[in-house]
Design an enzyme around this catalytic site. Structure first.
Site, PDB file in Angstrom:
ATOM      1  N   GLY A 231      44.813 -39.374 -25.574  1.00 38.40           N
ATOM      2  CA  GLY A 231      43.806 -38.487 -25.998  1.00 38.40           C
ATOM      3  C   GLY A 231      43.112 -38.886 -26.789  1.00 38.40           C
ATOM      4  O   GLY A 231      42.874 -40.196 -27.270  1.00 38.40           O
ATOM      5  N   SER A 232      42.771 -38.598 -27.888  1.00 38.59           N
ATOM      6  CA  SER A 232      42.025 -39.157 -28.677  1.00 38.59           C
ATOM      7  C   SER A 232      41.971 -39.887 -29.762  1.00 38.59           C
ATOM      8  O   SER A 232      43.569 -39.550 -30.410  1.00 38.59           O
ATOM      9  CB  SER A 232      40.613 -38.094 -29.678  1.00 38.59           C
ATOM     10  OG  SER A 232      40.451 -38.327 -31.052  1.00 38.59           O
ATOM     11  N   THR A 233      41.571 -41.152 -30.222  1.00 37.30           N
ATOM     12  CA  THR A 233      42.235 -41.197 -31.567  1.00 37.30           C
ATOM     13  C   THR A 233      41.887 -40.577 -32.422  1.00 37.30           C
ATOM     14  O   THR A 233      43.088 -41.135 -33.989  1.00 37.30           O
ATOM     15  CB  THR A 233      41.866 -42.432 -31.816  1.00 37.30           C
ATOM     16  OG1 THR A 233      40.003 -42.910 -33.092  1.00 37.30           O
ATOM     17  CG2 THR A 233      41.418 -43.877 -30.729  1.00 37.30           C
ATOM     18  N   VAL A 234      41.506 -39.465 -32.931  1.00 36.34           N
ATOM     19  CA  VAL A 234      41.875 -38.365 -33.754  1.00 36.34           C
ATOM     20  C   VAL A 234      43.081 -38.155 -34.210  1.00 36.34           C
ATOM     21  O   VAL A 234      43.878 -37.693 -35.348  1.00 36.34           O
ATOM     22  CB  VAL A 234      40.438 -37.405 -33.955  1.00 36.34           C
ATOM     23  CG1 VAL A 234      41.233 -36.857 -35.268  1.00 36.34           C
ATOM     24  CG2 VAL A 234      39.348 -38.104 -34.617  1.00 36.34           C
ATOM     25  N   GLY A 235      43.667 -37.955 -33.221  1.00 35.82           N
ATOM     26  CA  GLY A 235      44.665 -37.714 -33.184  1.00 35.82           C
ATOM     27  C   GLY A 235      46.502 -38.493 -34.134  1.00 35.82           C
ATOM     28  O   GLY A 235      47.201 -37.619 -34.675  1.00 35.82           O
TER      29      GLY A 235
END
Lengths: 126, 394
Positions: free
Chosen positions: A61-65
């Protein structure tokens, strides 16, 4: 049993294993305030990662993770350690900035849900 | 991984806490991707700017780094969740604005240029062929690798920041020549003629090749705007970080034999275009994903001259390109029509869904992709059709 892996962020921790057999997404997948897994279809849905040794193959998923892991740590809702088969950028960066001990290159299928796991550097003992 | 003595000192904390944290990130990534060493970078583009995506945790992390961290190389910033000066007229709440400005403040303390654009290559961050760089922003990564021939992996916010604070990145992936060879051939039987056709090509191919490196054959000419929108589309439907076009891009001579071939005819092009269209009449029109070039502003000025907008119409671009548009006289003609410049931000990273809009018309396949994920309906059309949509009677 004692498994030797690779330390992504070195540290010591122990706790009960929370095991996901599928990859985990933290952004949108884990409530950053409570630690509850909210990803639809996840086998861990409804359970909390707080204080657990979180075991899963790898992140997705997103690197914002990475920032979600940081927020969990700030809220006292982070896992006490992370064990991966193969760590990738999102989880590695998240573990480092949140200072959560993290080990990979471990056969995660050997770790039964609920067992007590001890992490020390690159060693995983249960 | 081999570290120089200076890099060892950074890791040991001798150059401050932020540098140490940054070096820990790079060393861990180097370990994971089996890099032999770090390589110096000449330019960084940092993603992770919109408060919508960062949240309080991301903000806190940035504030922590800003205590003693400093950019060591040219570093520019991705778009924010609002225009930094014109957020009120965009309908942004003051609560959101306050947090967004705190994020910007932290980046400024870190010595990063508050460029707030996804097209740094149009706004003063201009690497040259063969340079190692560390860029976030997936569309700019594809453009830099493919069109310029600079070398970067797809960085996330923290890993790009780590590169900025140390001036280094682990040497692996697309930093190595051998990993820049194509993995799949794409025969383009229908020459794309306008930017939205390039976007459709990119959207179709991204889905097909996932994180591979496509090698296009049969594309005879392309403008900067064509390649900008192709890059963005490839990186949104797939995880593409680089492409080649035979006869056009600088490393297209890199070859691999016996590649699997994808064929793209007018049929796939049309299907992709129609697939990017939902039902409904647009209540919001936006162009500039990726951010508009000066040439796009020239076209918009010509099309909007003497007309009035009847719907909310955002033209997203960087402050730098807007300044060039001011000098050229384009901005005045655009604003006179009622169209709004959305500087520092765009329809993807601003909280558009909270502003009350339901159906968005745009010329960007990338914007269609992400706006749909945010629960909005989309209409995919050309720049000219976007202007017609924005200025037509309700």
């Amino acid at each position: 049993m004692k498994l030797k892996g690779r330390a992504i962020f070195e540290g010591r921790a122990q706790g009960l294993a929370l095991v996901s057999s599928s990859p985990m997404s933290f952004y949108g997948g884990v409530n950053p305030d409570t630690g509850e897994v909210v990803e639809r279809g996840s086998e861990l849905a409804g359970q909390s990662v707080k204080g657990r040794v979180l075991v899963f193959p790898h992140g997705k998923g997103s690197t914002v993770g990475s920032y979600v892991l940081y927020r969990l740590a700030k809220n006292g809702a982070a896992p006490c350690a992370i064990v991966n088969a193969k760590c990738e950028t999102i989880v590695a960066v998240g573990a480092i900035i949140s200072e959560i001990p993290c080990v990979d290159m471990v056969d995660v299928s050997k770790i039964e849900p609920g067992v007590r796991v001890r992490i020390d550097g690159a060693t995983v003992e249960f | 991984m081999h570290l120089t003595s200076e890099e060892e000192a950074m890791l040991a904390g001798g150059q401050g806490r932020a540098t140490q944290k940054a070096m820990q990130i790079l060393v861990a990534l180097g370990k994971i991707y089996e890099a032999e060493r770090l390589v110096r970078v000449s330019s960084v583009q940092v993603s992770g700017v919109s408060y919508k995506n960062l949240g309080d945790a991301g903000l806190e992390f940035l504030k922590g780094l800003a205590k003693d961290g400093r950019a060591r190389v040219k570093t520019t910033l991705n778009p924010a969740g609002m225009s930094l000066t014109g957020w009120r007229s965009q309908g942004i709440s003051s609560g959101f604005a306050e947090k967004q400005l705190e994020v910007i403040d932290a980046y400024e303390k870190l010595g990063i240029e508050i460029s707030c654009t996804c097209t740094p290559y149009l706004a003063g961050n201009e690497p040259i062929f063969g340079q190692h760089i560390a860029w976030g922003e997936s569309s700019a990564v594809v453009y830099a690798n493919s069109v310029i021939g600079a070398r970067t992996n797809r960085e996330g916010g923290p890993s790009a920041l780590a590169a900025s604070l140390t001036g280094r990145t682990p040497l692996y992936g697309l930093h190595m020549r051998e990993n820049r060879v194509p993995t799949v051939a794409v025969d383009v039987e229908a020459q794309p003629r306008v930017p939205e056709e390039f976007a459709a090509v990119g959207y179709f191919v991204g889905k097909e090749v996932k994180d591979g490196i496509p090698h296009f054959r049969g594309v005879k000419r392309a403008t900067l705007e064509d390649l900008k929108t192709l890059s963005a589309a490839l990186a949104s439907s797939g995880g593409v970080a680089m492409f080649h076009i035979e006869g056009l891009t600088p490393e297209a001579a890199l070859r691999a034999k016996g590649l699997e071939t994808v064929t793209l005819t007018r049929k796939e092009l049309e299907e992709t275009r129609s697939m990017l269209n939902d039902d409904g009449s647009p209540d919001f029109v936006s162009v500039g994903c990726p951010h508009c070039s000066l040439s796009e502003l020239a076209t918009l000025a010509r099309l909007l001259s003497g007309r009035r907008t009847r719907r909310e119409f955002w033209i997203c671009c960087s402050r730098e390109v807007k300044r060039q548009g001011d000098e050229a006289g384009y901005s005045r003609l655009i604003e006179k029509s009622g169209a709004k410049f959305a500087l520092d931000t765009c329809m993807v990273v601003a909280p558009v869904e909270e502003l009350g809009f339901r159906v968005v018309a745009t010329n960007s396949a990338k914007a269609c992709h992400y706006l749909r994920n945010a629960g909005l309906k989309v209409r995919f059309m050309s720049l000219e059709e976007c202007v017609a949509e924005a200025t037509s009677g309700a």
